[in-house]
Design an enzyme around this catalytic site. Structure first.
Site, short mmCIF file in Angstrom:
data_model
loop_
_atom_site.label_atom_id
_atom_site.label_comp_id
_atom_site.label_asym_id
_atom_site.label_seq_id
_atom_site.Cartn_x
_atom_site.Cartn_y
_atom_site.Cartn_z
N ARG A 50 -8.05 10.57 -4.69
CA ARG A 50 -8.87 10.05 -5.79
C ARG A 50 -9.07 8.54 -5.64
O ARG A 50 -10.16 8.01 -5.85
CB ARG A 50 -8.19 10.31 -7.14
CG ARG A 50 -8.16 11.73 -7.61
CD ARG A 50 -7.50 11.80 -8.98
NE ARG A 50 -7.40 13.16 -9.49
CZ ARG A 50 -6.41 13.99 -9.22
NH1 ARG A 50 -5.41 13.60 -8.43
NH2 ARG A 50 -6.38 15.21 -9.73
N ARG B 12 2.52 5.01 -0.56
CA ARG B 12 3.98 5.12 -0.57
C ARG B 12 4.53 4.48 0.69
O ARG B 12 3.96 4.62 1.77
CB ARG B 12 4.42 6.60 -0.65
CG ARG B 12 4.14 7.26 -1.99
CD ARG B 12 5.01 6.68 -3.11
NE ARG B 12 4.82 7.37 -4.37
CZ ARG B 12 3.95 7.01 -5.31
NH1 ARG B 12 3.16 5.95 -5.09
NH2 ARG B 12 3.86 7.68 -6.44
N GLU C 26 12.31 0.52 -1.23
CA GLU C 26 11.66 -0.15 -2.36
C GLU C 26 12.65 -0.24 -3.53
O GLU C 26 13.16 0.78 -3.97
CB GLU C 26 10.42 0.64 -2.80
CG GLU C 26 9.59 -0.08 -3.84
CD GLU C 26 8.29 0.66 -4.15
OE1 GLU C 26 7.46 0.80 -3.23
OE2 GLU C 26 8.13 1.09 -5.29
N HIS D 248 4.99 -3.21 -6.46
CA HIS D 248 4.47 -1.93 -6.94
C HIS D 248 3.74 -2.10 -8.28
O HIS D 248 4.05 -1.45 -9.27
CB HIS D 248 5.62 -0.91 -7.10
CG HIS D 248 5.17 0.51 -6.96
ND1 HIS D 248 5.91 1.48 -6.34
CD2 HIS D 248 4.03 1.14 -7.36
CE1 HIS D 248 5.29 2.64 -6.38
NE2 HIS D 248 4.13 2.46 -6.99
#
Length: 344
Positions: A174, A255, A283, A302
């Site tokens: 998307r 990711r 992360e 992020h």
């Protein structure tokens, strides 16, 4: 359009308190209360942390009357035991992104409708990515780091630019599709690689469909938009990174584990390519990570996805789906069983 309350439709909120406050802002909560009866109990509601549906006696007792679960970040998994305890459940409306971690496939077997606000969460990521692409085309992140050290402008004529630049999108998610649509406003050539995308679908997006090797060879700027699946862990390995042109930029808002972190560090430490990373592996990065000190690497914590007031979009979408449900319309953002396996 003003909708009449439907007291026969009972909604349980299944999200943690922090999520509820950001997702169900007053205007959205007003719309929710106008179309359904919202139960005063739910997992993670009040002073309780988010926990299993069946761990709280009050939640367990309320489940038989629930028609809709309005879920969000912090929602416990909705497994077969929960579904069995909620025989009237018609829909799970997720006011967040992927439903893969919370919705058991058994829900689809029961004919329960499932919807996700992934589209609302995708919008800020697409905006962030487009901004990063434009800045990367000017090599602004590397030059800003050099400017802080050298305190001089440098040779503007030796810098790259955005006219005619080739941008590669790895994955037709998307977000990638939103990025492609937004990049139509720029003088760029856009490539895309995705095993599920057809040439006709790519043409409709105004992009050129290529394989992964071609994508990496031809791209001046490459943006990662693949889902994190077992087959995509380490997908962007040393070989693919080695195909990038000298001076290319790599953007990752997907990711961190999709990229081989050691291979990425080697390429960036050599100075051959630049990287704009909103996600990393691990992360967060440890404080002594070399990536944090390289002038050609720009790391953000992020933040590309919905944050702050952007989170209200997720609630608006989910409540909009509930309004459609109450008036007998089809859900606009329904998730199918086939999609569940390909979701991040």
């Amino acid at each position: 359009m003003s909708l009449e309350p439907n007291p026969a439709l009972t909604v349980m909120l299944a999200m943690n308190d922090g999520t509820r406050a950001h997702v169900l802002v007053p205007s959205v909560r007003q719309r929710l209360d106008a179309v359904a009866t919202v139960l005063p109990v739910g997992p993670g509601q009040g002073d309780r942390p988010a926990q299993g549906f069946l761990d709280d006696p009050a939640v367990r007792a309320a489940l038989p009357d629930v028609d809709v679960l309005l879920t969000g970040w912090g929602c416990p998994r909705i497994g077969p035991e929960v579904l069995e305890a909620a025989p009237k459940l018609q829909a799970i409306l997720h006011a967040a992104g992927s439903v893969k971690a919370i919705v058991d496939p058994a829900a689809f077997d029961r004919g329960i409708q499932v919807s996700s606000a992934a589209t609302a969460n995708a919008q800020p990521v697409a905006e962030f990515t487009v901004a990063a692409i434009v800045m990367a085309g000017k090599r602004a992140f590397r030059l800003a780091a050099q400017y802080r050290v050298e305190r001089r402008k440098g040779d503007a004529h030796g810098m790259p630019g955005n006219y005619g630049t080739t941008v590669g999108l790895l994955g037709a998610s998307r977000i990638a599709k939103m990025v492609a649509e937004r990049l139509r406003a720029f003088d760029l050539h856009v490539l895309i690689s995705d095993p599920y995308l057809t040439a006709a679908e790519a043409a409709a997006l105004g992009v050129e469909l290529v394989d992964n090797d071609t994508l990496f060879r031809r791209s001046d700027i490459l943006s990662v938009h693949a889902p994190l699946l077992p087959e995509t862990v380490g997908l962007v390995d040393g070989r693919l990174l080695g195909l990038l042109k000298d001076g290319a930029s790599l953007i990752n808002t997907a990711r961190g584990k999709i990229i081989d972190s050691e291979a990425l560090l080697r390429e960036c430490a050599s100075g051959r390519i630049d990287a704009i990373l909103d996600v990393t592996d691990p992360e967060p990065l440890p404080p002594d990570s070399p990536l944090l000190d390289l002038p050609n690497v720009f790391v953000t914590p992020h933040v590309a996805g919905a944050v702050g007031n952007e989170i209200a979009r997720l609630g608006e979408l989910a409540v909009g789906e509930l309004e459609r449900l109450t008036t007998g319309q089809s859900l606009q953002h329904a998730i199918s069983p086939a999609e569940l396996g390909r979701l991040a």
